[in-house]
Design a protein around this motif. Structure first.
Motif, mmCIF file in Angstrom:
data_model
loop_
_atom_site.group_PDB
_atom_site.id
_atom_site.type_symbol
_atom_site.label_atom_id
_atom_site.label_comp_id
_atom_site.label_asym_id
_atom_site.label_seq_id
_atom_site.Cartn_x
_atom_site.Cartn_y
_atom_site.Cartn_z
ATOM 1 N N GLY A 116 -8.642 4.394 5.511
ATOM 2 C CA GLY A 116 -8.616 4.736 4.097
ATOM 3 C C GLY A 116 -7.614 3.908 3.324
ATOM 4 N N LEU A 117 -6.431 3.714 3.884
ATOM 5 C CA LEU A 117 -5.403 2.915 3.207
ATOM 6 C C LEU A 117 -5.834 1.460 3.047
ATOM 7 C CD1 LEU A 117 -2.133 4.285 4.875
ATOM 8 C CD2 LEU A 117 -2.822 4.552 2.486
ATOM 9 N N VAL A 118 -6.407 0.899 4.090
ATOM 10 C CA VAL A 118 -6.839 -0.494 4.032
ATOM 11 C C VAL A 118 -7.913 -0.670 2.957
ATOM 12 C CG1 VAL A 118 -8.044 -2.328 5.285
ATOM 13 C CG2 VAL A 118 -6.218 -1.036 6.410
ATOM 14 N N ILE A 325 -9.215 10.145 5.162
ATOM 15 C CA ILE A 325 -9.772 9.070 4.333
ATOM 16 C C ILE A 325 -9.616 9.380 2.852
ATOM 17 C CG2 ILE A 325 -11.879 7.824 3.741
ATOM 18 C CD1 ILE A 325 -12.804 8.390 6.638
ATOM 19 N N TYR A 326 -10.004 10.580 2.458
ATOM 20 C CA TYR A 326 -10.011 10.933 1.035
ATOM 21 C C TYR A 326 -8.624 10.919 0.402
ATOM 22 C CZ TYR A 326 -10.576 13.680 -3.222
ATOM 23 O OH TYR A 326 -10.537 14.121 -4.515
ATOM 24 N N PRO A 327 -7.624 11.638 0.944
ATOM 25 C CA PRO A 327 -6.314 11.618 0.269
ATOM 26 C C PRO A 327 -5.663 10.242 0.248
ATOM 27 C CG PRO A 327 -6.175 12.757 2.375
ATOM 28 C CD PRO A 327 -7.627 12.545 2.107
ATOM 29 N N ALA A 328 -5.929 9.404 1.250
ATOM 30 C CA ALA A 328 -5.359 8.057 1.258
ATOM 31 C C ALA A 328 -5.891 7.237 0.089
ATOM 32 C CB ALA A 328 -5.675 7.373 2.589
ATOM 33 N N ILE A 329 -7.215 7.223 -0.054
ATOM 34 C CA ILE A 329 -7.823 6.444 -1.143
ATOM 35 C C ILE A 329 -7.523 7.082 -2.496
ATOM 36 C CG2 ILE A 329 -10.007 5.603 -2.090
ATOM 37 C CD1 ILE A 329 -11.071 5.468 0.767
ATOM 38 N N ALA A 330 -7.542 8.432 -2.546
ATOM 39 C CA ALA A 330 -7.278 9.129 -3.806
ATOM 40 C C ALA A 330 -5.848 8.899 -4.275
ATOM 41 C CB ALA A 330 -7.540 10.618 -3.640
ATOM 42 N N TYR A 347 3.168 4.717 1.784
ATOM 43 C CA TYR A 347 1.992 4.653 2.655
ATOM 44 C C TYR A 347 2.246 5.379 3.976
ATOM 45 C CZ TYR A 347 0.639 1.083 -0.714
ATOM 46 O OH TYR A 347 0.325 0.418 -1.878
ATOM 47 N N LEU A 348 3.472 5.288 4.497
ATOM 48 C CA LEU A 348 3.808 6.021 5.709
ATOM 49 C C LEU A 348 3.798 7.526 5.461
ATOM 50 C CD1 LEU A 348 6.699 3.822 7.195
ATOM 51 C CD2 LEU A 348 4.331 4.020 8.011
ATOM 52 N N LEU A 349 4.207 7.928 4.252
ATOM 53 C CA LEU A 349 4.153 9.348 3.901
ATOM 54 C C LEU A 349 2.711 9.844 3.852
ATOM 55 C CD1 LEU A 349 6.899 9.793 1.147
ATOM 56 C CD2 LEU A 349 6.809 10.886 3.391
ATOM 57 N N SER A 376 2.000 15.523 -4.337
ATOM 58 C CA SER A 376 3.334 16.099 -4.545
ATOM 59 C C SER A 376 4.352 15.490 -3.584
ATOM 60 C CB SER A 376 3.286 17.619 -4.374
ATOM 61 O OG SER A 376 2.908 17.984 -3.062
ATOM 62 N N THR A 377 3.941 15.193 -2.359
ATOM 63 C CA THR A 377 4.845 14.558 -1.392
ATOM 64 C C THR A 377 5.235 13.162 -1.852
ATOM 65 O OG1 THR A 377 3.822 15.795 0.420
ATOM 66 C CG2 THR A 377 5.104 13.860 1.020
#
Length: 456
Positions: A116-118, A325-330, A347-349, A376-377
């Motif tokens: 997702g991040l990539v 996948i979703y929260p990374a891209i969102a 990104y590590l968080l 929030s994090t």
């Protein structure tokens, strides 16, 4: 002689009414596909011709189907997890199986969030959307680590069931299951009652699952009626990112793990698991799909006692689509939209939240809690959630299908590694009708008790 011959032949003839009842059965996947097509068509008609009664009907049909699924969620989760924990007493190396299952849950979540991040970093989904900041709005409820940690423990035993707080229900089920294991024979009457209640709930949910093609018409029709294609075009990059990311995990990562780690044929896996995956796509509920998920997992050769543990826990905690996948891209989308720079730490968080906090999604439709927890994090504006709510139902279908596929993959993978997978059953896997799955009693109960005798 003629009388004798005719009487001898009579039993071989099938009564006319019986022959008439043998109509060709439409496969479940075909029913779902037909529902999708009809839903798109009726939603398009309701939107373009402004037919109010048709739009209202589609909405009510979809809402009723989801409500029926949710009606069984609370007691189903409680009894399924309680009984699954007590069933571990029949499992050889239960602690080892449970530990490996949870480790693989985390490992595949890590892979999914990395993908997702990539994808998010390569495509910049929050740039050039044409959406204005006025569309952003804070969600009514937001997740936080404090809420997540303290919210696990209920204040009473009634509220989690009435307000559908699945994480709290899971906590109570785990406590009751472990206590029943410690009590031994004294808990036998309670467990017997629990098994009967679970069987009744699963039978009722099978009836609801049979309504999935009708529910599909309402859910898809409502999405098209409310949003049309213009909304999708505004979120084109973001929508494509979610679907591509889920597809890579579903059709790339999972088959690779099955072929290299479990050393089984991925095509055979999809033949057996497809009924659950397609129902998840339509219903958008991992928990609502759980009985079917467990059935197909057993039909793929996973021992029944182990499947009854792994699948219920996976249905509430294993969320590669919704929680990785979703929260990374969102998060990347929201950061770019509000021009907030993110670096390696952020990104590590995202990775940490996705791997550790995935239980916050709780297997229900939508992933808003997980998204707000992530934002929030990271310190990103929670108003960004409002930007994504409109498109969420369309995204949630693919996310949930990925979730459920992962919930079947891990038990198969662990069973294969532990030499308790019925390989013959796996090799003969195919897409079954609901009647076959409903009547299947699962004959592979002894494989997990005697691993040495299992096919390897």
């Amino acid at each position: 002689m003629s009388t004798s011959s005719s009487s001898a032949a009579a039993p071989e003839r099938e009564p006319a009414p019986e022959r008439a009842r043998r109509l060709p059965k439409v496969p479940f996947w075909a029913q779902i596909l037909l529902g999708l097509v009809l839903g798109v068509l009726l939603g398009w008609v309701a939107r373009n011709w402004d037919i109010a009664w048709l739009g209202t009907t589609l909405t009510k049909v979809g809402e009723t189907f989801v409500q029926l699924l949710k009606l069984a969620v609370a007691p189903l989760v409680f009894f399924a997890i309680t009984i699954s924990i007590t069933n571990l007493r029949n499992v050889h190396n239960a602690a080892r199986l449970a530990t490996r299952t949870l480790l693989w849950f985390m490992a595949t979540s890590l892979i999914a969030v990395a993908i997702g991040l990539v994808i998010g970093l390569l495509t910049n989904p929050g740039s050039g959307t044409g959406i204005s900041a006025k569309d952003a709005a804070k969600p009514e409820e937001a997740g936080s680590w404090l809420d997540f940690l303290t919210g696990i423990i209920p204040t009473d035993i009634i509220t989690p069931f009435t307000e559908l707080k699945v994480l709290q229900i899971v906590f109570m089920a785990v406590v009751v299951g472990i206590a029943a294991l410690k009590l031994g024979e004294k808990a036998a009457p309670l467990l017997s009652l629990g098994e009967s209640v679970l069987a009744l709930l699963q039978k009722a949910l099978w009836w609801i699952i049979r309504l999935a093609p009708i529910g599909t018409i309402g859910l898809i029709g409502t999405a098209i009626k409310d949003y049309g294609w213009n909304l999708i075009s505004s979120y084109a990059t973001f929508t494509a990112d979610i679907y591509v990311g889920c597809a890579i995990v579903l059709f790339g990562v999972y088959p690779l793990l099955l072929a290299t780690v479990a050393k089984v044929n991925p095509l055979q896996f999809f033949k057996g698991a497809w009924p659950a995956i397609q129902l998840a796509f339509v219903s958008r509920s991992s928990v609502g799909t759980m009985p079917l998920t467990q059935k197909v997992t057993e039909r793929l050769g996973v021992p029944k006692e182990y499947a009854s543990f792994a699948v219920p826990f996976g249905s509430t905690t294993k969320m590669d689509g919704c929680a990785s996948i979703y929260p990374a891209i969102a998060a990347i989308f929201v950061g770019e939209f509000f021009h907030v720079d993110m670096g390696i730490k952020e990104y590590l968080l995202i990775v940490f939240v996705s791997v550790i906090g995935s239980a916050a999604t709780a297997g229900l439709t939508g992933a808003t809690v997980m998204l707000t927890l992530t934002l929030s994090t990271l310190g990103l504006p929670l108003a960004g959630v409002g930007l994504l709510l409109a498109i969420d139902p369309i995204l949630d279908m693919m996310r949930t299908a990925t979730n459920v596929a992962g919930q079947v993959v891990i038990p198969v993978l662990v069973s294969a590694r532990e030499k308790i997978l019925d390989v013959d059953a796996f090799r003969n896997a195919r897409s079954f009708s609901l009647d076959e799955l409903d009547s299947d009693s699962g004959p592979r109960e002894s494989a997990v008790r005697e691993p040495a005798a299992a096919t390897s």
